[in-house]
Design a protein around this motif. Structure first.
Motif, short mmCIF file in Angstrom:
data_model
loop_
_atom_site.label_atom_id
_atom_site.label_comp_id
_atom_site.label_asym_id
_atom_site.label_seq_id
_atom_site.Cartn_x
_atom_site.Cartn_y
_atom_site.Cartn_z
N UNK A 74 34.14 59.61 62.07
CA UNK A 74 33.83 59.97 63.45
C UNK A 74 33.36 58.76 64.24
N UNK A 75 32.70 57.82 63.57
CA UNK A 75 32.19 56.64 64.26
C UNK A 75 33.28 55.61 64.52
N UNK A 76 34.21 55.41 63.57
CA UNK A 76 35.16 54.30 63.68
C UNK A 76 36.61 54.73 63.90
N UNK A 77 36.90 56.02 63.75
CA UNK A 77 38.26 56.49 64.04
C UNK A 77 38.20 57.92 64.55
N UNK A 78 37.52 58.15 65.67
CA UNK A 78 37.38 59.52 66.17
C UNK A 78 38.71 60.06 66.68
N UNK A 79 38.88 61.36 66.51
CA UNK A 79 40.10 62.00 67.00
C UNK A 79 39.95 62.46 68.44
N UNK A 80 38.71 62.59 68.91
CA UNK A 80 38.47 63.02 70.29
C UNK A 80 37.39 62.13 70.88
#
Length: 756
Positions: A74-80
């Motif tokens: 979530x920190x380095x490759x968030x989807x949104x």
């Protein structure tokens, strides 16, 4: 390139499973990656500037390993969010899922776990990163195309592998429909057969490599040309020969340049080596891994390859696929000689509960697969890990971070989420004692307590395992935990086997009550294999049969409450096992016989036959040749028996332990002496203290010390041993620790009573 401005997306709320994990998530990983979590700002300080360890997060089921990877994703490759998509070159692979989906084995000559991992890593790491560009993997792609293109005529499995991997390696988007096959991508490069028949399968690898090299030259002429790509493979083979001869790197000089017409065959020839299997295949996998790390280090966009560093998250590396890839990665890093890649690898592995069990005699832990790994605690990661490579072994490149259990304060925080909640103040300690700080178990139980307290005036600790979730259609919290931890397919069998001390005892239960097979094996063998595979036990010699205390407590409660072991009566199961251990005790001698008698009494006490157990313990205490250490060993084992069904046990056991039923005991057995009364009180006090949901208050703890002190003065030979126990056992009960027992006490002067 200029990085976009703005805050990076963050999780909406604190994940309970990652309590006490912040030093890794918010400090260590940002220092390694070189990019802040909360802002698109590069960090001036990179930890491990010259050498990067594989950070291995080790823990049991439900300890938050995957939750930590979720947080990092979530920190380095968030989807949104404001800037969806990877902020650094990013890949995440669940090794369990990859292993289940991969088509590998001796019959698949063009695939292996290493190939599957590398293809997946290339596919994910190649995605463009806003502000930094993307990575390219020309060396690795050429080698993988050579390997996966080999297939035997009529072998549909190998054809499917070639089609799937070829499309991914050629950069075809995964949602492309129809998805191109190997033939549509590479058949034009095949030489036309002279007789007009089918092309020679031996030419497939060369055709794929030639097509790829041609595309590289046309699209990226300023970058890595085919001459340099093929030259790298030739140099690698030359250096490998030097190592085998014991020569230093470069001793044989630079390999000759490969003519353009021979470049595709030079790369494609590794396909034949891979096809031969065993050591030949492993050699090719090492070459491909080295090519992958070289691509990471010297990609087309070097700044993108170094700042920020690529981040790879590997879940469940204890599987065959995960361990196989880590072995290759660590081998190459150990041989790097200063030419290091810049890839940050955060991996998780499933590990059993390696806390020594005072009631069992199994091994204290599992065999460590990384013997030279540096071991650190999570709180040490706050400022600087202090890691440097020590030793030349591949495992020296691992930084092992065991995930600690949650503290009682974490549980109190979970319980304080609702000010209206009203419950037993001991309940946080009860949850902690029951779960041992297991994050998922603690969270689920605390949620159930808060949920119940909203509708009830009071929640007692004794009710903890009988709670249900109103928000989950009244589902039992224990059932929900077991369904998550071990699944529901063999629920009844595992509940029944939780009463067994070892494999032979489980086989006795299976012979009587479990006719069906588990995973194609006899029930006890199938259960043992599943438990060992999921790290709930420690192998064939596990004692008890299920060594993880938390899981065992949940399963035992299901049996006790009648919700497990369908058709099996609690008392009947314990009677069968007690008879089993009695027969074994009668055929043995020495400590082996003592241990079997301990287990016999354990089952009798669990069945509610306390007077019988007190009689036997008292008779052993009075033996003129009795050993006090052995007697305490039996007492300690027996006192950890599970309580029988019914909540009335909590009150009755306390009354006996406090001496309030001494008169009733004397009326029932007028010949009862003071020693027997003390044994009766002591057994019940320890039995109560050993229960996870019972609180041993100060009066009960003092009573344990008083009865042990009294018995020390009565024992013929073990006065010193019992006197030491009178001092140390109450302290251990108060602190929630295992009750100590040491043969050396026999040589120590007693602090109460006279000389032995």
């Amino acid at each position: 390139m200029t990085a976009p401005f703005g805050p990076a997306p963050t999780a909406d709320s604190q994940i309970p499973e990652v309590y006490a994990r912040q030093p890794v998530l918010h400090r260590l990983v940002p220092r390694m990656v070189g990019l802040d979590r909360d802002r698109h700002r590069r960090r001036a300080h990179h930890e491990f500037a010259d050498d990067l360890p594989v950070v291995l997060l080790s823990g049991r089921h439900g300890t938050g390993k995957s939750a930590m990877l979720d947080d990092l994703q979530q920190a380095y490759a968030p989807e949104t969010g404001t800037w969806p998509g990877p902020r650094v070159p990013f890949a995440r692979i669940n090794c369990t899922e990859l292993q289940e989906q991969a088509r590998v084995g001796p019959e698949m000559s063009n695939n292996s776990y290493a190939v599957e991992m590398l293809v997946e890593l290339i596919a994910q790491l190649s995605r463009p990163v806003a502000g930094f560009g993307g990575l390219r993997f020309p060396r690795t792609t050429a080698g993988l195309l050579a390997v996966v293109s080999a297939r035997r005529p009529g072998h549909d499995g190998e054809l499917r592998v070639a089609d799937r991997h070829a499309a991914t390696l050629m950069g075809v988007p995964p949602d492309t429909r129809p998805r191109p096959t190997w033939d549509t991508l590479f058949r034009p490069a095949l030489p036309a057969p002279p007789d007009g028949g089918s092309p020679d399968p031996a030419a497939f690898p060369e055709a794929a490599v030639r097509t790829f090299l041609g595309g590289q030259r046309r699209r990226h002429s300023p970058g890595l040309a085919s001459r340099q790509l093929v030259g790298w493979y030739e140099t690698y083979r030359s250096e490998a020969d030097n190592r085998l001869r014991g020569l230093p790197p470069g001793a044989s000089g630079q390999p000759r340049p490969v003519p353009a017409a021979e470049r595709a065959p030079a790369v494609a020839r590794m396909c034949q080596e891979f096809h031969q299997g065993r050591g030949f295949r492993r050699g090719v996998e090492r070459m491909l891994t080295a090519a992958f790390l070289e691509d990471v280090r010297y990609g087309r966009l070097r700044r993108a390859n170094r700042t920020p560093r690529p981040l790879v998250l590997l879940d469940n590396v204890h599987t065959d696929a995960g361990r196989d890839f880590l072995e290759l990665l660590l081998e190459q890093r150990a041989r790097a000689d200063g030419a290091r890649d810049r890839m940050v690898v955060i991996a998780t592995e499933l590990h059993g509960d390696d806390t020594p069990d005072a009631r069992g005699d199994g091994p204290a832990g599992e065999d460590a697969p990384y013997p030279q790994a540096a071991r650190r605690s999570l709180h040490d990661m706050g400022t600087d890990s202090g890691w440097t490579r020590h030793g030349t072994a591949p495992s020296a490149g691992v930084l092992l971070l065991p995930l600690p259990p949650l503290e009682c304060e974490h549980l109190e925080r979970m319980l304080r989420r609702d000010d209206r909640a009203s419950f037993d103040p001991y309940i946080a300690n009860a949850v902690h004692d029951l779960t041992g700080g297991h994050p998922m178990g603690a969270r689920r139980l605390c949620e159930a307590v808060v949920d119940r307290s909203r509708t009830e005036e009071w929640v007692a600790a004794e009710e903890l395992l009988d709670l249900a979730h109103s928000s989950r259609a009244g589902e039992s919290v224990v059932w929900g935990l077991l369904d998550t931890l071990v699944g529901s397919e063999y629920h009844d069998e595992l509940c029944l086997f939780s009463l067994a001390w070892d494999r032979e005892a489980a086989e006795q239960l299976a012979e009587r009550w479990v006719p069906r097979r588990m995973d194609g094996l006899p029930a006890a063998d199938g259960a043992a294999a599943q438990l060992e595979r999921e790290r709930w036990s420690r192998g064939p010699g596990s004692r008890p049969f299920i060594t993880d205390r938390f899981l065992r407590a949940l399963l035992v409660h299901q049996m006790r409450s009648g919700r497990g072991g369908q058709g099996v009566d609690w008392s009947g199961a314990h009677a069968l096992l007690a008879d089993h251990h009695r027969q074994r005790a009668e055929s043995r001698s020495g400590r082996s016989a003592r241990d079997e008698w301990s287990r016999f009494l354990w089952h009798r006490l669990a069945a509610g036959q306390a007077p019988e157990v007190v009689d036997r313990l008292h008779a052993e205490f009075l033996r003129h040749d009795g050993d006090a250490v052995d007697w305490l060993h039996v007492l300690r084992t027996v006192a950890h028996a599970p309580r029988p069904p019914g909540n009335i046990w909590f009150e009755q056991c306390q009354e006996v332990a406090r001496g309030r039923r001494d008169l009733l005991q004397l009326r029932a057995d007028p010949g009862t002496g003071l020693e027997k009364q003390a044994v009766n009180r002591l057994l019940h006090a320890l039995w109560y203290a050993a229960d996870e949901l019972a609180e041993a208050d100060r009066h009960l703890v003092d009573r344990i010390g008083q009865d042990l002190s009294f018995l020390s003065a009565q024992h013929l030979t073990g006065r010193a041993v019992l006197a030491q126990a009178a001092i140390r056992w109450p302290r251990a009960v108060k602190d929630g620790e295992d009750w100590p027992l040491d043969h050396r006490w026999q040589g120590e002067g007693p602090r109460t009573g006279g000389a032995a």
